[in-house]
Write a protein that holds these residues in place. Structure first.
Motif, short mmCIF file in Angstrom:
data_model
loop_
_atom_site.label_atom_id
_atom_site.label_comp_id
_atom_site.label_asym_id
_atom_site.label_seq_id
_atom_site.Cartn_x
_atom_site.Cartn_y
_atom_site.Cartn_z
N GLN A 24 56.44 44.24 28.34
CA GLN A 24 55.24 45.44 27.73
C GLN A 24 55.92 46.74 28.71
O GLN A 24 56.20 46.39 29.98
N VAL A 25 55.68 47.84 28.14
CA VAL A 25 55.83 48.92 29.02
C VAL A 25 54.34 49.50 29.40
O VAL A 25 53.59 49.68 28.83
N LEU A 26 54.43 49.58 30.76
CA LEU A 26 53.22 49.96 31.42
C LEU A 26 53.08 51.38 31.78
O LEU A 26 54.26 51.93 32.45
N THR A 27 51.95 51.82 31.88
CA THR A 27 51.77 53.03 32.50
C THR A 27 50.30 52.85 33.48
O THR A 27 49.92 51.86 33.13
N LEU A 28 50.01 53.68 34.48
CA LEU A 28 48.94 53.65 35.15
C LEU A 28 47.70 53.86 34.26
O LEU A 28 46.52 53.22 34.26
N ASN A 29 47.85 54.75 33.04
CA ASN A 29 46.81 54.82 32.07
C ASN A 29 46.53 53.67 31.48
O ASN A 29 45.43 53.31 31.13
N TYR A 30 47.74 52.99 30.88
CA TYR A 30 47.71 51.61 30.37
C TYR A 30 46.84 50.63 31.02
O TYR A 30 46.01 49.87 30.40
N ILE A 31 47.16 50.50 32.18
CA ILE A 31 46.59 49.40 33.03
C ILE A 31 45.08 49.74 33.51
O ILE A 31 44.32 48.73 33.48
N GLN A 32 44.79 50.98 33.68
CA GLN A 32 43.27 51.29 33.56
C GLN A 32 42.64 51.05 32.42
O GLN A 32 41.45 50.31 32.24
N THR A 33 43.08 51.67 31.08
CA THR A 33 42.40 51.33 29.93
C THR A 33 42.35 49.76 29.60
O THR A 33 41.17 49.40 28.96
N ASN A 34 43.18 49.09 29.80
CA ASN A 34 43.42 47.57 29.51
C ASN A 34 42.57 46.66 30.64
O ASN A 34 43.04 45.50 30.76
N GLU A 35 42.12 47.39 31.88
CA GLU A 35 41.67 46.60 32.95
C GLU A 35 42.53 45.65 33.55
O GLU A 35 42.12 44.54 33.87
N TYR A 36 43.82 46.15 33.88
CA TYR A 36 44.72 45.20 34.72
C TYR A 36 44.51 45.38 36.04
O TYR A 36 43.87 46.16 36.71
N GLN A 37 44.46 44.01 36.70
CA GLN A 37 44.58 43.90 38.10
C GLN A 37 45.77 42.99 38.65
O GLN A 37 46.36 42.12 37.71
N PHE A 38 46.29 43.45 39.94
CA PHE A 38 47.50 42.59 40.25
C PHE A 38 47.42 42.15 41.53
O PHE A 38 46.50 42.60 42.33
N SER A 39 48.15 40.98 41.94
CA SER A 39 47.88 40.33 43.06
C SER A 39 49.40 39.92 43.68
O SER A 39 50.16 39.86 42.98
N ILE A 40 49.38 40.19 44.95
CA ILE A 40 50.56 39.67 45.49
C ILE A 40 50.46 38.60 46.28
O ILE A 40 49.67 38.33 47.39
N PRO A 41 51.15 37.28 45.96
CA PRO A 41 50.91 36.10 46.64
C PRO A 41 51.42 36.03 47.94
O PRO A 41 52.08 36.90 48.55
N SER A 42 50.99 35.13 48.69
CA SER A 42 51.18 34.62 50.11
C SER A 42 52.67 34.64 50.52
O SER A 42 52.84 34.90 51.52
N TYR A 43 53.49 34.04 49.50
CA TYR A 43 54.59 33.80 49.71
C TYR A 43 55.61 35.03 49.78
O TYR A 43 56.73 35.17 50.21
N GLN A 44 55.34 36.15 49.25
CA GLN A 44 55.84 37.29 49.26
C GLN A 44 56.06 38.09 50.70
O GLN A 44 55.07 37.91 51.59
N ARG A 45 57.08 38.69 50.83
CA ARG A 45 57.30 39.18 52.24
C ARG A 45 56.33 40.55 52.06
O ARG A 45 56.03 41.06 51.39
N PRO A 46 56.18 41.06 53.63
CA PRO A 46 55.37 42.20 53.77
C PRO A 46 55.98 43.44 53.10
O PRO A 46 57.11 43.47 52.70
N TYR A 47 55.28 44.20 53.07
CA TYR A 47 55.69 45.93 52.52
C TYR A 47 56.72 46.28 53.31
O TYR A 47 56.29 46.55 54.62
N VAL A 48 57.78 46.58 53.07
CA VAL A 48 58.72 47.05 53.87
C VAL A 48 59.44 48.45 53.68
O VAL A 48 60.45 48.86 54.27
N TRP A 49 59.09 49.15 52.55
CA TRP A 49 59.66 50.44 52.33
C TRP A 49 59.43 51.52 53.36
O TRP A 49 58.27 51.47 53.84
N PRO A 50 60.51 51.93 54.17
CA PRO A 50 60.50 52.76 54.95
C PRO A 50 60.11 54.48 54.24
O PRO A 50 60.05 54.51 53.05
N ASP A 51 59.32 55.17 55.23
CA ASP A 51 58.77 56.43 54.65
C ASP A 51 59.63 57.21 53.89
O ASP A 51 59.34 57.89 53.07
N GLU A 52 61.03 57.19 54.22
CA GLU A 52 62.05 57.95 53.62
C GLU A 52 62.17 57.50 51.94
O GLU A 52 62.33 58.57 51.23
#
Length: 684
Positions: A24-52
C-alpha cells in the motif's frame, strides 16, 4: 492496496506455501484517517541518523514543495501486523524504522513549533505516541511529553545527555524545530500540509505466519537492483552506433566514485602506456593513448575498439578467476590486470556527491558549453537538480543524436578529472579512522620499473575550508556551486591553488548575494556560461543582519563568517586552531542564554541579534546549555579545539570587557559584519 506473492518451502517436504504480501502507498493523512500505529521491536538497532541526514531530508521535501512536485517519495518499509495489549492492530516495523522515525520526528517538530497544520497532531494516537518503541520507556516519555500527552514526562536534559538513544533523537528534534521556526509563517503551514498529504512511502505487509528469517535471507540475496545511472547509460548508448565499447569504457572509468579517477582509468585501460602517462594527460580523453598503435612501433599500447569490446564482455566472467588469484598477486600485477571490476575496488576516498548527481552537473556543463559555443539558446536542465531526478533530467539527451551523446560522455570524462583534482573528498586521516574533507597532491613514482600516479593529502587551505562551507550549507542535495566551478576549471585550464581559490570565492560570493530575481539554479547556470548573475548590494545584507532573527538566521552566514575568520587568524600555531575544521553544524546557540541560570534577562532585540548567536552542533550546543556566559567561556577554553571561531571572538571580547551584555553584543556584531563586508569588497 495490491498483493504480491512469496513462496516458502514446507520443511517436511516439497510442498510450497504461497503467502500474500500486501502493498500500500501511505501518507501521513492516510495513516491518520485509517488510525495506523507503528512499533519498533526491541531487536532493531537504535536511531542513528545524524542531524545532517535529517536536515537533508527536510530540505529535500521543502524543495519538492517549492517546485510544485505532486509527491515526494521516501522509500519502502516492511511491516507485519501485531496486536497490542488491548487487542488493537499495530504495524511492527521490520525494515525502514530509521526513515519512519525521522518522518515522525518531523511531524513532532511542527507540533513543538506550534504550527497550525494537521501534521502537528500526527505524532499522537489514542493518548500515546503513534510510533511505539518496545522496551524503551524513556523514548516513549520523550516523544509523548513533546507531543503534550498527559501521561508522559520529559526525561530532563541530564538524562538525555547520558542516554545515546535519547540524545540522537533529541538532537534531531532540535535541528528540525529550528528549521521549522526559520520558515516564514505561511511557509510553515504550506510545508506542513505538503508533508501531511504528499510525502509518500510504500508499506509492504507480510503475513504473521511468514518465516522472517527466510524473508531476510531472500531480501539479502535477491541481487542488486538496477540503478538509475545504469538505465541512463543503456538509453544513451542506444544512440551510439560506432565505437560503442569505447564510450562504454569511458563511462565506466567515471562512475566508480570511491576511488580516484586515474586508478579507474588504469583498470579500464590496462594496456595503455602508463609508464609515460602523467595526471594532466587524463584531463581530456586522448584516443591515441588508449585505442591506437604507439606511433611507429609495432607493439600495441592501447586496445583496438574490437579488443575493448571483447574485454568489456569478458570482464564479468574473468573477475571471479582474477579474485581467486588475487591473494597471491602483488599490487603491481593487480593494477596491470587485463580485467576489471571497479565495484570490488578498495575504498580510497568518499565523494561529497553521488555519481548520478555528478552526471547532472556534467550535463549542465555540457549544456552551458553548447549555449556559448553554438549560440543556440540552449537552456539549463528543466527539473530541479537532484539525483532522484536523473532520468527525467536526461530525457532530452536520450533522444539526441549520436554525436551529441558522444560529446556529453567526453564532457563527463573532463568533469570527473577536474572533480577528483579540485573538489574535496572524505578521506581518512593517517593517524585515525576519522574522516575529513581534504584535497590531494598528485605525483608520480616508480616501482619495479613501472610508473604510477599517486595521491598524498594536501595541507588544509582556503579551498578546503570554503568548499566545506558550501558542502554543509544551502541546498546540499544539489550543490549548485559545482556546475560553474568545474565548468570554469575546464575552460580556464586552472592549474594553481591560488587560481582555484579566487575562482571559488567569486562563485560563492555571487551565489550568496544572488538577487531575488535569481534562484541558485539560474545563477549557477549563468556562471557556468561565464555570465554575471544579478546580485544584490551589500546594503541588503546590512538590513538583514540588523533584524533580531534568532534561530531564523541562515546557517550559511555563520559558516561563511567562520571561513573569513579562519583566513584572518594571525595566531595559527595554537593547537586549538590547528585542529579546527568547518564541519556540519545545525543548531543556533544563544551565547547569552534565553533562560539564564540566574534568571538575568536580556531584551529580545539583543538576545536574538546576530551578535549574540553562534552555530554549533547539537552536542556542542547542549554542552553549554543555559549556563551563564562566563561558565561557557571556561568550558570553551578547556576543549582541545575551537567549536567556532565566531565564539572565540566573542569570548575574547568578553575577557577584555569582563561582561557580555548589550554593548558587547553590539560591538561584536559590528566587528563581524565589518569582516564580512571587507571579504565581499565593501567598506562600511
Amino acid at each position: 492496496m495490491g498483493n504480491v506473492f512469496t513462496d516458502e518451502a514446507n520443511t517436511k517436504g516439497n510442498q510450497v506455501t504461497q503467502h500474500h504480501v500486501e502493498t500500500q502507498v501511505l501518507t501521513l493523512n492516510y495513516i491518520q484517517t485509517n488510525e495506523y500505529q507503528f512499533s519498533i521491536p526491541s531487536y532493531q538497532r537504535p536511531y542513528v541518523w545524524p542531524d545532517e541526514a535529517v536536515l537533508k531530508l527536510f530540505k529535500d521535501i521543502n524543495d519538492a514543495r517549492v517546485a510544485d512536485e505532486p509527491n515526494y517519495f521516501i522509500g519502502t518499509v516492511l511491516t507485519s501486523i501485531e496486536q497490542d495489549e488491548e487487542g488493537n492492530g499495530i504495524y511492527e516495523l521490520i525494515d525502514g524504522q530509521q526513515r519512519t522515525t525521522t518522518l515522525m520526528l518531523i511531524a513532532l517538530a511542527f507540533k513543538m513549533a506550534k504550527v497550525d497544520s494537521a501534521i502537528a497532531d500526527i505524532a499522537a494516537f489514542n493518548k500515546q505516541p503513534r510510533l511505539q518503541f518496545t522496551i524503551r520507556d524513556q523514548v516513549q516519555h520523550l516523544l509523548g511529553s513533546l507531543a503534550r500527552l498527559d501521561d508522559y514526562v520529559f526525561p530532563g536534559l541530564e538524562a538525555i545527555g547520558d542516554n545515546p538513544y535519547l540524545k540522537r533523537i533529541y538532537a534531531a528534534l532540535q535541528v528540525l524545530e529550528q528549521q521549522v521556526k526559520a520558515l516564514k509563517h505561511e511557509d510553515r503551514i504550506l510545508l506542513g500540509d505538503y508533508i501531511f498529504n504528499h510525502v509518500q512511502w510504500v508499506n509492504n505487509i507480510v503475513p504473521k505466519q511468514m518465516d522472517l528469517n527466510r524473508l531476510f535471507a531472500t531480501m539479502n540475496t535477491a541481487g542488486i537492483q538496477l540503478e538509475q545511472a545504469d538505465i541512463l547509460k543503456s538509453k544513451l548508448l542506444k544512440q551510439v552506433s560506432t565505437d560503442k565499447p569505447l564510450f562504454d569504457a569511458m563511462w565506466l572509468a567515471c562512475e566508480h566514485m570511491e576511488n580516484y579517477f586515474e586508478r579507474n582509468v588504469r583498470k579500464v585501460f590496462p594496456k595503455a602506456p602508463w609508464n609515460g602517462i602523467k595526471s594532466e594527460h587524463l584531463a581530456c580523453f586522448d584516443e591515441a593513448l588508449f585505442v591506437k598503435n604507439a606511433g611507429s612501433t609495432a607493439q600495441k599500447v592501447g586496445l583496438t575498439i574490437m579488443q575493448l569490446a571483447e574485454q568489456l564482455n569478458a570482464s564479468a566472467a574473468d573477475t571471479d578467476k582474477n579474485n581467486d588469484a588475487s591473494a597471491s598477486s602483488d599490487n603491481d600485477n593487480e593494477q596491470d590486470s587485463g580485467t576489471y571490476d571497479l565495484e570490488k575496488e578498495t575504498v580510497y576516498c568518499r565523494p561529497i556527491i553521488s555519481f548520478p548527481l555528478l552526471l547532472i552537473h556534467a550535463y549542465r556543463i555540457y549544456l552551458a558549453n553548447r549555449a556559448v559555443e553554438l549560440g543556440d539558446g540552449t537552456d539549463d536542465v528543466i527539473p530541479r537538480v537532484h539525483a532522484d531526478k536523473l532520468l527525467e533530467t536526461f530525457e532530452p539527451l536520450t533522444k539526441a543524436s549520436e554525436e551529441e551523446v558522444k560529446e556529453f560522455i567526453k564532457t563527463l570524462w573532463q568533469v570527473r578529472y577536474q572533480f577528483d583534482r579540485w573538489v574535496v573528498k572524505w578521506v581518512e586521516r593517517d593517524d585515525s579512522d576519522d574522516e575529513q574533507l581534504r584535497l590531494t597532491y598528485v605525483t608520480r613514482s616508480e616501482s619495479s620499473g613501472k610508473w604510477y600516479i599517486n595521491r598524498t593529502q594536501k595541507e588544509l587551505n582556503e579551498l578546503v575550508m570554503l568548499q566545506s562551507v558550501r558542502n554543509f550549507t544551502g541546498e546540499r542535495s544539489a550543490q549548485y556551486w559545482l556546475t560553474p566551478f568545474i565548468a570554469s576549471l575546464i575552460k580556464d585550464n586552472i592549474t594553481e591553488d591560488a587560481q582555484a581559490i579566487a575562482l571559488l570565492e567569486k562563485i560563492d560570493n555571487d551565489l550568496s548575494m544572488a538577487d531575488e530575481s535569481e534562484t541558485q539554479k539560474t545563477a549557477s547556470f549563468k556562471q557556468a556560461k561565464q555570465y554575471q548573475p544579478a546580485v544584490s548590494s551589500w546594503q541588503v545584507n546590512v538590513d538583514y543582519f540588523a533584524q533580531a532573527r534568532g534561530t531564523s538566521f541562515e546557517h550559511y552566514w555563520f559558516q561563511k563568517l567562520e571561513y573569513v575568520l579562519w583566513k584572518q587568524e594571525t595566531d595559527r600555531q595554537l593547537e586549538q586552531f590547528k585542529k579546527y575544521r568547518i564541519t556540519a553544524k545545525n543548531s543556533v546557540e544563544h551565547v547569552y542564554p534565553q533562560h539564564e541560570e540566574h534568571q538575568n534577562m536580556l531584551e529580545r532585540d539583543f538576545l536574538d541579534a546576530f551578535g549574540n548567536l553562534v552555530l554549533l552542533s547539537p552536542g556542542e550546543n547542549s554542552s553549554y546549555s543555559n549556563q551563564a556566559v562566563k561558565k561557557k567561556l571556561v568550558d570553551f577554553e578547556a576543549k582541545p579545539q575551537y567549536d567556532s571561531l565566531k565564539l572565540k571572538a566573542m569570548f575574547k571580547l568578553l575577557k577584555e570587557q569582563n561582561d557580555w551584555r548589550e554593548a558587547e553584543i553590539k560591538q561584536h556584531q559590528k566587528e563581524m559584519l565589518s569582516a564580512l563586508a571587507t571579504h565581499y569588497g565593501n567598506k562600511e
